[in-house]
Design an enzyme around this catalytic site. Structure first.
Site, PDB file in Angstrom:
ATOM      1  N   HIS A   1     122.192  72.534 -27.686  1.00  0.00           N
ATOM      2  CA  HIS A   1     123.553  72.749 -28.237  1.00  0.00           C
ATOM      3  C   HIS A   1     123.491  73.731 -29.392  1.00  0.00           C
ATOM      4  O   HIS A   1     123.546  73.311 -30.539  1.00  0.00           O
ATOM      5  CB  HIS A   1     124.134  71.411 -28.705  1.00  0.00           C
ATOM      6  CG  HIS A   1     125.622  71.399 -28.835  1.00  0.00           C
ATOM      7  ND1 HIS A   1     126.272  71.799 -29.971  1.00  0.00           N
ATOM      8  CD2 HIS A   1     126.587  71.036 -27.962  1.00  0.00           C
ATOM      9  CE1 HIS A   1     127.580  71.666 -29.811  1.00  0.00           C
ATOM     10  NE2 HIS A   1     127.787  71.201 -28.593  1.00  0.00           N
ATOM     11  N   PHE A   2     123.460  74.892 -29.262  1.00  0.00           N
ATOM     12  CA  PHE A   2     123.324  75.721 -28.071  1.00  0.00           C
ATOM     13  C   PHE A   2     122.097  76.602 -28.271  1.00  0.00           C
ATOM     14  O   PHE A   2     121.924  77.128 -29.368  1.00  0.00           O
ATOM     15  CB  PHE A   2     124.560  76.613 -27.892  1.00  0.00           C
ATOM     16  CG  PHE A   2     125.829  75.844 -27.659  1.00  0.00           C
ATOM     17  CD1 PHE A   2     126.126  75.365 -26.388  1.00  0.00           C
ATOM     18  CD2 PHE A   2     126.706  75.569 -28.690  1.00  0.00           C
ATOM     19  CE1 PHE A   2     127.301  74.661 -26.162  1.00  0.00           C
ATOM     20  CE2 PHE A   2     127.867  74.858 -28.472  1.00  0.00           C
ATOM     21  CZ  PHE A   2     128.174  74.405 -27.208  1.00  0.00           C
TER      22      PHE A   2
END
EC number: 4.2.1.59
Length: 144
Positions: free
Chosen positions: A52-53
């Site tokens: 993420h991410f």
């Protein structure tokens, strides 16, 4: 009376959460049964940043809400009337994410307990980075 809980061991004696889900590093202030102010130091080593991410790490909004709820749980569980209870999410109202939270940020959460009736309660919380609002919500909880 307001007090601080600076030792992570003491926090772990209050909250049932453990790595990787203990999201409170320090409690700056707690008034049992009323409010708490706590800190989450966000580092690149957080396991959620793996996905993420990749290449653009941002703390997931749901984990900001979880950290806020854990600070609120300190306010609940330090009140002897609720010692030994397990506060759990029953709902979230009005959640707003104002800015992304990134590695290196320190989020200061303030949570005020609005009411507890029987086994249900409501709290209002916010999180700030460098004094800027990043998250706010009302949290509904059940005590088991």
């Amino acid at each position: 009376m307001s007090e601080a809980i600076k030792d992570i061991t003491e926090i772990m004696n209050i909250l049932p959460h453990r790595y990787p889900f203990l999201l409170v590093d320090k409690i700056l202030e707690v008034v049992p049964g009323e409010k708490a102010v706590g800190i989450k130091n966000v580092t690149i080593n957080e396991p959620f940043f793996q996905g993420h991410f990749p290449g653009r790490p941002i703390m997931p909004g749901v984990l900001l809400l979880e950290a806020m709820a854990q600070v609120g749980a300190v306010a609940i569980l330090t009140d002897e009337r609720y010692a030994g209870k397990l506060p759990m999410f029953a709902g979230i109202d009005g959640a707003r994410f104002r800015k992304p939270v990134l590695p290196g940020d320190q989020v200061v959460f303030e949570v005020e307990l609005l009411k507890i009736k029987g086994s249900l309660g409501k709290a209002r919380g916010s999180g700030k980075v460098n004094g800027e609002l990043v998250v706010e919500a009302e949290i509904l909880f059940a005590l088991a």
